[in-house]
Design a protein around this motif. Structure first.
Motif, PDB file in Angstrom:
ATOM      1  N   THR A 111      63.651  17.857   7.281  1.00  0.00           N
ATOM      2  CA  THR A 111      63.875  16.546   7.798  1.00  0.00           C
ATOM      3  C   THR A 111      63.000  15.930   9.135  1.00  0.00           C
ATOM      4  OG1 THR A 111      66.200  16.287   7.250  1.00  0.00           O
ATOM      5  CG2 THR A 111      65.520  14.581   8.409  1.00  0.00           C
ATOM      6  N   PHE A 112      63.452  17.258  10.457  1.00  0.00           N
ATOM      7  CA  PHE A 112      62.521  17.248  11.576  1.00  0.00           C
ATOM      8  C   PHE A 112      61.524  18.208  11.662  1.00  0.00           C
ATOM      9  CE2 PHE A 112      67.256  15.527  12.354  1.00  0.00           C
ATOM     10  CZ  PHE A 112      66.792  14.216  12.543  1.00  0.00           C
ATOM     11  N   GLY A 113      60.593  17.537  12.551  1.00  0.00           N
ATOM     12  CA  GLY A 113      59.610  18.359  12.842  1.00  0.00           C
ATOM     13  C   GLY A 113      59.465  18.453  14.647  1.00  0.00           C
ATOM     14  N   GLN A 114      59.034  19.795  14.769  1.00  0.00           N
ATOM     15  CA  GLN A 114      58.092  20.234  16.034  1.00  0.00           C
ATOM     16  C   GLN A 114      57.131  20.661  16.290  1.00  0.00           C
ATOM     17  OE1 GLN A 114      61.649  21.193  18.643  1.00  0.00           O
ATOM     18  NE2 GLN A 114      60.252  21.826  20.479  1.00  0.00           N
ATOM     19  N   GLY A 115      56.222  20.306  17.078  1.00  0.00           N
ATOM     20  CA  GLY A 115      55.227  21.295  17.193  1.00  0.00           C
ATOM     21  C   GLY A 115      54.152  20.874  17.466  1.00  0.00           C
ATOM     22  N   TYR A 116      52.697  21.696  18.311  1.00  0.00           N
ATOM     23  CA  TYR A 116      51.914  20.800  18.815  1.00  0.00           C
ATOM     24  C   TYR A 116      50.902  20.102  17.652  1.00  0.00           C
ATOM     25  CZ  TYR A 116      52.376  24.793  21.107  1.00  0.00           C
ATOM     26  OH  TYR A 116      52.905  26.171  21.895  1.00  0.00           O
ATOM     27  N   LEU A 117      50.892  19.940  17.025  1.00  0.00           N
ATOM     28  CA  LEU A 117      51.014  18.614  15.498  1.00  0.00           C
ATOM     29  C   LEU A 117      51.440  17.650  16.312  1.00  0.00           C
ATOM     30  CD1 LEU A 117      48.881  18.049  12.790  1.00  0.00           C
ATOM     31  CD2 LEU A 117      51.354  17.960  12.090  1.00  0.00           C
ATOM     32  N   PHE A 118      52.314  17.215  16.465  1.00  0.00           N
ATOM     33  CA  PHE A 118      53.369  16.662  16.941  1.00  0.00           C
ATOM     34  C   PHE A 118      52.284  16.026  18.697  1.00  0.00           C
ATOM     35  CE2 PHE A 118      55.598  17.879  13.359  1.00  0.00           C
ATOM     36  CZ  PHE A 118      55.058  16.801  12.655  1.00  0.00           C
ATOM     37  N   ALA A 119      52.785  17.475  19.093  1.00  0.00           N
ATOM     38  CA  ALA A 119      53.104  16.679  20.149  1.00  0.00           C
ATOM     39  C   ALA A 119      53.250  18.360  21.153  1.00  0.00           C
ATOM     40  CB  ALA A 119      53.693  15.810  21.133  1.00  0.00           C
ATOM     41  N   ARG A 120      52.752  18.836  22.287  1.00  0.00           N
ATOM     42  CA  ARG A 120      52.859  19.948  22.723  1.00  0.00           C
ATOM     43  C   ARG A 120      54.598  19.027  24.145  1.00  0.00           C
ATOM     44  NH1 ARG A 120      49.417  24.664  23.556  1.00  0.00           N
ATOM     45  NH2 ARG A 120      48.268  23.689  21.640  1.00  0.00           N
ATOM     46  N   PRO A 121      54.637  20.190  24.689  1.00  0.00           N
ATOM     47  CA  PRO A 121      55.685  19.500  25.493  1.00  0.00           C
ATOM     48  C   PRO A 121      54.856  19.147  26.598  1.00  0.00           C
ATOM     49  CG  PRO A 121      56.252  22.732  24.618  1.00  0.00           C
ATOM     50  CD  PRO A 121      53.820  21.531  24.720  1.00  0.00           C
ATOM     51  N   LEU A 122      56.229  18.586  27.316  1.00  0.00           N
ATOM     52  CA  LEU A 122      54.761  17.086  28.247  1.00  0.00           C
ATOM     53  C   LEU A 122      55.447  17.163  29.341  1.00  0.00           C
ATOM     54  CD1 LEU A 122      54.936  14.252  25.404  1.00  0.00           C
ATOM     55  CD2 LEU A 122      52.904  15.201  25.991  1.00  0.00           C
ATOM     56  N   SER A 123      54.953  16.956  30.058  1.00  0.00           N
ATOM     57  CA  SER A 123      56.221  16.499  31.759  1.00  0.00           C
ATOM     58  C   SER A 123      56.921  15.255  31.864  1.00  0.00           C
ATOM     59  CB  SER A 123      54.794  16.120  32.642  1.00  0.00           C
ATOM     60  OG  SER A 123      53.874  15.733  32.864  1.00  0.00           O
ATOM     61  N   TYR A 124      57.244  14.611  32.635  1.00  0.00           N
ATOM     62  CA  TYR A 124      58.368  13.584  32.991  1.00  0.00           C
ATOM     63  C   TYR A 124      57.407  12.844  32.980  1.00  0.00           C
ATOM     64  CZ  TYR A 124      61.442  10.572  33.738  1.00  0.00           C
ATOM     65  OH  TYR A 124      62.752   9.048  33.580  1.00  0.00           O
ATOM     66  N   THR A 125      56.094  12.652  33.540  1.00  0.00           N
ATOM     67  CA  THR A 125      54.987  11.300  33.563  1.00  0.00           C
ATOM     68  C   THR A 125      54.107  11.550  32.317  1.00  0.00           C
ATOM     69  OG1 THR A 125      54.833  12.451  36.057  1.00  0.00           O
ATOM     70  CG2 THR A 125      53.560  10.559  34.985  1.00  0.00           C
ATOM     71  N   ASP A 126      54.303  12.521  31.611  1.00  0.00           N
ATOM     72  CA  ASP A 126      53.743  12.371  29.938  1.00  0.00           C
ATOM     73  C   ASP A 126      54.653  11.401  29.272  1.00  0.00           C
ATOM     74  OD1 ASP A 126      51.215  13.436  31.002  1.00  0.00           O
ATOM     75  OD2 ASP A 126      51.313  14.658  30.488  1.00  0.00           O
ATOM     76  N   VAL A 127      55.821  12.279  29.041  1.00  0.00           N
ATOM     77  CA  VAL A 127      56.988  11.154  28.517  1.00  0.00           C
ATOM     78  C   VAL A 127      57.429  10.091  29.185  1.00  0.00           C
ATOM     79  CG1 VAL A 127      59.909  11.806  27.648  1.00  0.00           C
ATOM     80  CG2 VAL A 127      58.426  14.180  28.542  1.00  0.00           C
ATOM     81  N   GLU A 128      56.677   9.230  30.061  1.00  0.00           N
ATOM     82  CA  GLU A 128      56.530   8.199  29.823  1.00  0.00           C
ATOM     83  C   GLU A 128      55.470   7.624  29.017  1.00  0.00           C
ATOM     84  OE1 GLU A 128      59.049   7.257  34.743  1.00  0.00           O
ATOM     85  OE2 GLU A 128      56.710   8.251  34.277  1.00  0.00           O
ATOM     86  N   ALA A 129      54.900   8.327  29.292  1.00  0.00           N
ATOM     87  CA  ALA A 129      53.129   7.678  28.200  1.00  0.00           C
ATOM     88  C   ALA A 129      53.542   7.801  27.119  1.00  0.00           C
ATOM     89  CB  ALA A 129      51.828   8.342  28.993  1.00  0.00           C
ATOM     90  N   TYR A 130      54.243   8.896  26.635  1.00  0.00           N
ATOM     91  CA  TYR A 130      54.383   8.979  25.441  1.00  0.00           C
ATOM     92  C   TYR A 130      54.975   7.847  25.385  1.00  0.00           C
ATOM     93  CZ  TYR A 130      56.018  11.581  21.144  1.00  0.00           C
ATOM     94  OH  TYR A 130      57.105  11.962  19.628  1.00  0.00           O
ATOM     95  N   LEU A 131      56.009   7.594  25.322  1.00  0.00           N
ATOM     96  CA  LEU A 131      57.437   6.959  24.913  1.00  0.00           C
ATOM     97  C   LEU A 131      56.939   4.773  24.860  1.00  0.00           C
ATOM     98  CD1 LEU A 131      61.046   8.173  26.912  1.00  0.00           C
ATOM     99  CD2 LEU A 131      60.223   8.319  24.508  1.00  0.00           C
ATOM    100  N   GLU A 132      55.922   5.209  25.977  1.00  0.00           N
ATOM    101  CA  GLU A 132      55.411   3.839  26.691  1.00  0.00           C
ATOM    102  C   GLU A 132      54.624   3.421  24.696  1.00  0.00           C
ATOM    103  OE1 GLU A 132      53.474   3.544  29.843  1.00  0.00           O
ATOM    104  OE2 GLU A 132      55.980   3.160  30.893  1.00  0.00           O
ATOM    105  N   GLU A 133      53.840   4.271  24.352  1.00  0.00           N
ATOM    106  CA  GLU A 133      53.250   4.499  23.306  1.00  0.00           C
ATOM    107  C   GLU A 133      54.606   4.193  21.827  1.00  0.00           C
ATOM    108  OE1 GLU A 133      50.184   6.979  21.466  1.00  0.00           O
ATOM    109  OE2 GLU A 133      49.445   6.771  23.142  1.00  0.00           O
ATOM    110  N   HIS A 134      55.239   5.202  21.680  1.00  0.00           N
ATOM    111  CA  HIS A 134      56.036   4.603  20.419  1.00  0.00           C
ATOM    112  C   HIS A 134      57.281   3.639  20.657  1.00  0.00           C
ATOM    113  CE1 HIS A 134      54.065   8.984  19.980  1.00  0.00           C
ATOM    114  NE2 HIS A 134      54.691   8.748  19.299  1.00  0.00           N
ATOM    115  N   ALA A 135      57.350   3.136  22.009  1.00  0.00           N
ATOM    116  CA  ALA A 135      58.169   2.332  22.288  1.00  0.00           C
ATOM    117  C   ALA A 135      57.842   0.575  21.425  1.00  0.00           C
ATOM    118  CB  ALA A 135      58.525   1.742  23.698  1.00  0.00           C
ATOM    119  N   LEU A 136      56.160   0.842  21.577  1.00  0.00           N
ATOM    120  CA  LEU A 136      56.029  -0.608  21.071  1.00  0.00           C
ATOM    121  C   LEU A 136      55.916  -0.558  19.575  1.00  0.00           C
ATOM    122  CD1 LEU A 136      52.758  -0.531  23.326  1.00  0.00           C
ATOM    123  CD2 LEU A 136      55.161  -1.913  23.670  1.00  0.00           C
ATOM    124  N   PRO A 137      56.670  -1.588  18.566  1.00  0.00           N
ATOM    125  CA  PRO A 137      56.345  -1.833  17.355  1.00  0.00           C
ATOM    126  C   PRO A 137      54.818  -1.759  16.905  1.00  0.00           C
ATOM    127  CG  PRO A 137      57.071  -3.568  18.213  1.00  0.00           C
ATOM    128  CD  PRO A 137      57.134  -2.680  19.202  1.00  0.00           C
TER     129      PRO A 137
END
Ligand code: C2E
Ligand code: CA
Ligand code: CA
Ligand code: CA
Length: 285
Positions: A259-285
């Motif tokens: 069901t779920f996956g984790q790995g460099y294909l999707f994203a590397r481990p991100l810093s807090y700031t990079d998480v914010e950018a990641y969420l901004e990108e993924h929050a928008l429909p």
């Protein structure tokens, strides 16, 4: 080695001293790093293989030296475990993960942010572990159902009665539990029927084996993953594949039914700031 010359003994002693010194130095450096909060977290997305949608973040510890270089967790976590420093370190990590998870939830109220936190055996065995988790949730305001503790099989095989009691208490709080690195430990499968874990993570080793150049190896890894999925189905556990690095691995685990996956294909481990950018990108429909 008895009748070797004096020189060799001296040499042996020196290298022993050096080893002890070096270890002692690293240990005191780690102690200082914990005190000065020099260990931070990075966050790696766990996604739905079908939709690519974010499911959770795994919090991963990062130790950055004043020089800027990083010491990988594979070298300082085992040392922290041996020296008992994992107890203050583990507490700090749990606190940080929930604090930062709470901040992200406030900043992105549309996204139900979940957080996975790795728990060491020694930390889990603390008699006050459940109280510690309860207090962190209360202090940070991070919701219990959004917290998932990643435990290894070895944690669950120790002192089974005390362990089962803790797991029931955590379950009562509404916290999720998942078995980490599944398939690499002793895999005493009978405990799966007794423990209320909600998920398991298939170790990256088996995922990487899916794209081996040896056909036989690929077939073996497919068989192992199928067997794990069979167990997960029976015990109603959700399954995450770790360490997905390329599209072929993603396609194969998805078609096997993970069901779920984790790995460099999707994203590397991100810093807090990079998480914010990641969420901004993924929050928008
Ligand atoms: P783990 O719990 O199995 O964490 C997954 C590891 O796989 C992480 O390594 C992650 O960066 C790495 N990874 C993720 N995607 C890929 C991929 O596509 N390919 C490859 N090759 N690797 C990938 P990391 O961050 O170096 O952590 C190593 C281990 O250290 C963790 O393995 C965990 O056992 C331990 N660890 C890390 N942070 C903590 C912590 O906060 N507490 C405790 N107790 N242990 C931790
Ligand atoms: Ca983990
Ligand atoms: Ca893992
Ligand atoms: Ca692993």
């Amino acid at each position: 080695a008895k009748n070797t010359g004096k020189g060799r003994w001296a040499q042996f002693d020196t290298s022993m001293d050096e080893r002890v010194m070096r270890r002692f130095e690293i240990e005191s450096a780690l102690r200082r790093a914990i005190q000065n909060q020099e260990i931070s977290l990075s966050f790696q997305p766990i996604v739905s293989l079908r939709t690519g949608e974010l499911h959770s973040f795994e919090a991963l510890a990062r130790w950055q030296l004043p020089s800027g270089s990083f010491i990988p967790p594979s070298s300082f976590i085992p040392l922290a475990e041996e020296t008992g420093l994992i107890i203050p370190l583990g507490a700090m990590i749990l606190q940080q993960a929930c604090e930062q998870g709470r901040k992200l939830r406030d900043a992105f109220p549309m996204i139900p942010i979940r957080m996975n936190v790795n728990i060491s055996e020694k930390q889990f065995q603390l008699p006050y572990f459940v109280d510690q988790v309860t207090r962190v949730l209360r202090e940070t305001g991070f919701p219990a159902p959004a917290l998932c503790l990643e435990l290894t099989e070895s944690v669950l095989l120790g002192d089974s009665e005390g362990c089962a009691k803790k797991i029931r208490a955590l379950e009562k709080l509404g916290i999720q539990l998942t078995l980490d690195d599944f398939g690499t430990g002793y895999s005493s499968l009978s405990y799966l029927s007794q423990l209320p874990v909600q998920g398991l993570k298939i170790d990256a080793h088996f995922i990487q084996g899916l794209t081996s150049s040896s056909r036989e190896k690929v077939a073996q890894n497919v068989a192992i993953i199928r067997a794990i999925l069979g167990l997960a189905y029976t015990f109603e556990l959700s399954v995450t594949a770790e360490g997905i690095e390329d599209e072929e691995q993603r396609r194969r685990v998805e078609s096997l039914g993970v069901t779920f996956g984790q790995g460099y294909l999707f994203a590397r481990p991100l810093s807090y700031t990079d998480v914010e950018a990641y969420l901004e990108e993924h929050a928008l429909p």
